[in-house]
Write an enzyme that holds these catalytic residues in place. Structure first.
Site, short mmCIF file in Angstrom:
data_model
loop_
_atom_site.label_atom_id
_atom_site.label_comp_id
_atom_site.label_asym_id
_atom_site.label_seq_id
_atom_site.Cartn_x
_atom_site.Cartn_y
_atom_site.Cartn_z
N ASP A 31 49.64 49.00 12.72
CA ASP A 31 50.83 48.27 12.30
C ASP A 31 51.62 49.21 11.39
OD1 ASP A 31 52.59 46.39 10.89
OD2 ASP A 31 51.29 44.82 11.67
N ILE A 32 52.93 49.39 11.69
CA ILE A 32 53.69 50.35 10.85
C ILE A 32 54.10 49.74 9.50
CG2 ILE A 32 54.49 51.95 12.64
CD1 ILE A 32 57.22 50.52 12.47
N GLN A 94 54.47 33.94 13.45
CA GLN A 94 54.55 35.03 14.43
C GLN A 94 55.96 35.64 14.38
OE1 GLN A 94 53.75 33.84 18.51
NE2 GLN A 94 53.62 35.96 19.23
N HIS A 100 49.08 39.35 20.44
CA HIS A 100 48.35 40.42 19.74
C HIS A 100 47.43 39.85 18.68
CE1 HIS A 100 51.98 39.66 17.37
NE2 HIS A 100 51.27 40.02 16.31
N HIS A 102 45.66 40.83 14.87
CA HIS A 102 45.63 41.70 13.68
C HIS A 102 44.18 41.95 13.30
CE1 HIS A 102 49.91 41.02 12.36
NE2 HIS A 102 49.75 39.93 13.07
P1 5GP Z 1 53.12 38.83 13.91
O1 5GP Z 1 54.00 38.45 12.77
O2 5GP Z 1 53.88 38.61 15.20
O3 5GP Z 1 51.77 38.21 13.90
O4 5GP Z 1 52.84 40.39 13.77
C1 5GP Z 1 53.73 41.38 14.20
C2 5GP Z 1 53.37 42.64 13.48
O5 5GP Z 1 54.04 43.71 14.12
C3 5GP Z 1 53.78 42.67 12.01
O6 5GP Z 1 52.64 42.81 11.18
C4 5GP Z 1 54.72 43.87 11.91
O7 5GP Z 1 54.51 44.63 10.74
C5 5GP Z 1 54.36 44.67 13.15
N1 5GP Z 1 55.46 45.47 13.67
C6 5GP Z 1 56.77 45.14 13.72
N2 5GP Z 1 57.47 46.14 14.31
C7 5GP Z 1 56.57 47.10 14.62
C8 5GP Z 1 56.69 48.39 15.24
O8 5GP Z 1 57.77 48.86 15.62
N3 5GP Z 1 55.54 49.11 15.40
C9 5GP Z 1 54.33 48.64 14.99
N4 5GP Z 1 53.28 49.42 15.19
N5 5GP Z 1 54.18 47.43 14.39
C10 5GP Z 1 55.29 46.69 14.22
#
Ligand code: 5GP
Ligand code: ZN
Length: 144
Positions: A31-32, A94, A100, A102
């Site tokens: 995660d970046i 989300q 995905h 984590h």
């Molecule tokens: P969610 O909120 O959908 O569960 O998690 C999405 C995750 O993707 C977040 O933790 C966010 O930091 C990560 N993320 C967003 N944009 C990018 C990206 O361009 N590259 C990577 N590697 N992670 C990303």
């Protein structure tokens, strides 16, 4: 594949990727915006919006790889615990609508979060990805 999906762009190598592990059905990368150093995301290679859209097979593969990655971060980073989380729908928090998981290394005394506002340093992310990639490969070899 969905054009405006950042994870599809990463899978198509159209966006930067700090890769940790890969199977026929999944890709794992950092995660970046890491909640803690070594924060990994396991994504399906096919685009599914969330747990309600993904096939049972895809969900099962992500679960299998999540276990391997949890062991990997525990071993390589010597963390005290590991968070394995998955969010479905904006109401659940989300933010990227491509299924995905984590995997977040946790340390005693550290407040547990999933999202971080600060972007990781590219050199740090690269070095961490290399460490975890080597450790995951060694653990996978043990499994075979
Ligand atoms: P969610 O909120 O959908 O569960 O998690 C999405 C995750 O993707 C977040 O933790 C966010 O930091 C990560 N993320 C967003 N944009 C990018 C990206 O361009 N590259 C990577 N590697 N992670 C990303
Ligand atoms: Zn996608």
């Amino acid at each position: 594949m969905v054009d405006d999906c950042i994870f599809c762009q990463i899978l198509k190598e159209q966006a930067p990727c700090y890769a940790v592990h890969e199977t026929r059905y999944t890709k794992t990368f950092l995660d970046i915006f890491p909640a803690s150093p070594g924060h990994c995301l396991i994504v399906t290679k096919d685009h599914y919006r969330d747990i309600f859209d993904a096939t049972p097979e895809a969900i099962s593969m992500v679960g299998h790889v999540s276990t391997l990655i949890a062991h990997t971060v525990k071993q390589e980073l010597q963390c005290d615990g590991v968070g394995v989380f998955q969010l479905n729908g904006a109401a659940a928090g989300q933010t990227v609508f491509h299924y995905h998981m984590h995997v977040i290394p946790c340390h005693d005394g550290q407040e547990l979060t999933i999202h971080s506002r600060s972007q990781g340093d590219p050199d740090d992310l690269q070095a961490m990805a290399q460490r975890l990639q080597a450790c995951a490969a060694a653990m996978h070899a043990d499994e075979d």
